[in-house]
Scaffold this motif. Structure first.
Motif, PDB file in Angstrom:
ATOM      1  N   ARG A 108       0.838  -1.203   0.000  1.00 45.77           N
ATOM      2  CA  ARG A 108       0.000   0.000   0.000  1.00 45.77           C
ATOM      3  C   ARG A 108       0.869   1.248   0.000  1.00 45.77           C
ATOM      4  O   ARG A 108       2.007   1.218   0.411  1.00 45.77           O
ATOM      5  CB  ARG A 108      -0.901   0.010   1.241  1.00 45.77           C
ATOM      6  N   ASP A 109       0.295   2.317  -0.446  1.00 47.92           N
ATOM      7  CA  ASP A 109       0.903   3.644  -0.466  1.00 47.92           C
ATOM      8  C   ASP A 109       2.238   3.699  -1.194  1.00 47.92           C
ATOM      9  O   ASP A 109       3.107   4.479  -0.860  1.00 47.92           O
ATOM     10  CB  ASP A 109       1.047   4.223   0.942  1.00 47.92           C
ATOM     11  N   LEU A 110       2.412   2.858  -2.167  1.00 46.85           N
ATOM     12  CA  LEU A 110       3.551   2.959  -3.060  1.00 46.85           C
ATOM     13  C   LEU A 110       3.003   3.016  -4.472  1.00 46.85           C
ATOM     14  O   LEU A 110       2.034   2.326  -4.799  1.00 46.85           O
ATOM     15  CB  LEU A 110       4.478   1.743  -2.909  1.00 46.85           C
ATOM     16  N   PRO A 111       3.590   3.866  -5.312  1.00 44.40           N
ATOM     17  CA  PRO A 111       3.053   3.955  -6.680  1.00 44.40           C
ATOM     18  C   PRO A 111       3.305   2.668  -7.455  1.00 44.40           C
ATOM     19  O   PRO A 111       4.355   2.045  -7.313  1.00 44.40           O
ATOM     20  CB  PRO A 111       3.832   5.119  -7.290  1.00 44.40           C
ATOM     21  N   GLN A 112       2.336   2.285  -8.232  1.00 45.43           N
ATOM     22  CA  GLN A 112       2.535   1.154  -9.124  1.00 45.43           C
ATOM     23  C   GLN A 112       3.291   1.654 -10.338  1.00 45.43           C
ATOM     24  O   GLN A 112       2.986   2.715 -10.881  1.00 45.43           O
ATOM     25  CB  GLN A 112       1.199   0.570  -9.549  1.00 45.43           C
ATOM     26  N   LYS A 113       4.287   0.895 -10.748  1.00 44.48           N
ATOM     27  CA  LYS A 113       5.062   1.242 -11.937  1.00 44.48           C
ATOM     28  C   LYS A 113       4.922   0.096 -12.922  1.00 44.48           C
ATOM     29  O   LYS A 113       4.955  -1.068 -12.533  1.00 44.48           O
ATOM     30  CB  LYS A 113       6.520   1.489 -11.572  1.00 44.48           C
ATOM     31  N   LYS A 114       4.750   0.458 -14.186  1.00 45.72           N
ATOM     32  CA  LYS A 114       4.583  -0.557 -15.226  1.00 45.72           C
ATOM     33  C   LYS A 114       5.555  -0.292 -16.361  1.00 45.72           C
ATOM     34  O   LYS A 114       5.782   0.853 -16.738  1.00 45.72           O
ATOM     35  CB  LYS A 114       3.174  -0.534 -15.801  1.00 45.72           C
ATOM     36  N   LEU A 115       6.084  -1.383 -16.900  1.00 43.33           N
ATOM     37  CA  LEU A 115       6.869  -1.351 -18.123  1.00 43.33           C
ATOM     38  C   LEU A 115       6.094  -2.183 -19.137  1.00 43.33           C
ATOM     39  O   LEU A 115       5.737  -3.329 -18.848  1.00 43.33           O
ATOM     40  CB  LEU A 115       8.239  -1.974 -17.912  1.00 43.33           C
TER      41      LEU A 115
END
Length: 152
Positions: A108-115
């Motif tokens: 929680r409370d961490l940005p999701q990062k996508k490649l």
């Protein structure tokens, strides 16, 4: 003679990598999304002031930056990235192992990062249990955005 061999070998590997990148991904769609022949990096919101943006890096041409929230530039921008930097990022991307595609989905409370590349999407939160190569690639992309988009 040995130096010439090393340069020629490096150029050959680089050319093969570029050919793989250019023809390695075929879209099944009749239309072309920006990420079909590009590496797309998306970083999402968190509960705080995390930057949220999309960065599309094609192998040729200008990159596209779409600022969404908590960034200096909101909206769509076209950004010229040096070809040397583009090749560095693509080379790091091609070294990745695509066996695991989702890392730490329940944090929680961490940005999701996508490649995203072709039909492959790697999704991460945080840095725990994530391969070093993937972390280095994400940092390289974020540094590229800082340098070329935000002029930091």
């Amino acid at each position: 003679m040995a130096i010439h061999y090393k340069i020629t070998k490096y150029k050959s590997l680089l050319i093969l990598s570029l050919i793989f990148v250019l023809i390695g991904c075929q879209s099944n769609n009749s239309y072309s999304e920006p990420h079909n022949n590009s590496i797309t990096f998306i970083t999402g919101e968190c509960f705080g002031a995390c930057p949220a943006y999309k960065f599309v890096l094609p192998i040729k041409g200008n990159a596209i930056f779409i600022g969404e929230k908590n960034v200096k530039i909101i909206g769509h921008s076209t950004v010229a990235i040096s070809q040397k930097k583009v090749i560095e990022i693509y080379d790091k991307f091609l070294e990745l192992d695509f066996k695991t595609k989702i890392y730490n989905p329940n944090l929680r409370d961490l940005p999701q990062k996508k490649l995203i590349y072709c039909n492959d999407t790697i999704s991460i939160k945080g840095t725990k249990n994530i391969p070093k190569e993937l972390i280095f690639l994400i940092k390289e992309i974020e540094n590229t955005v800082n340098k070329y988009v935000f002029n930091k």
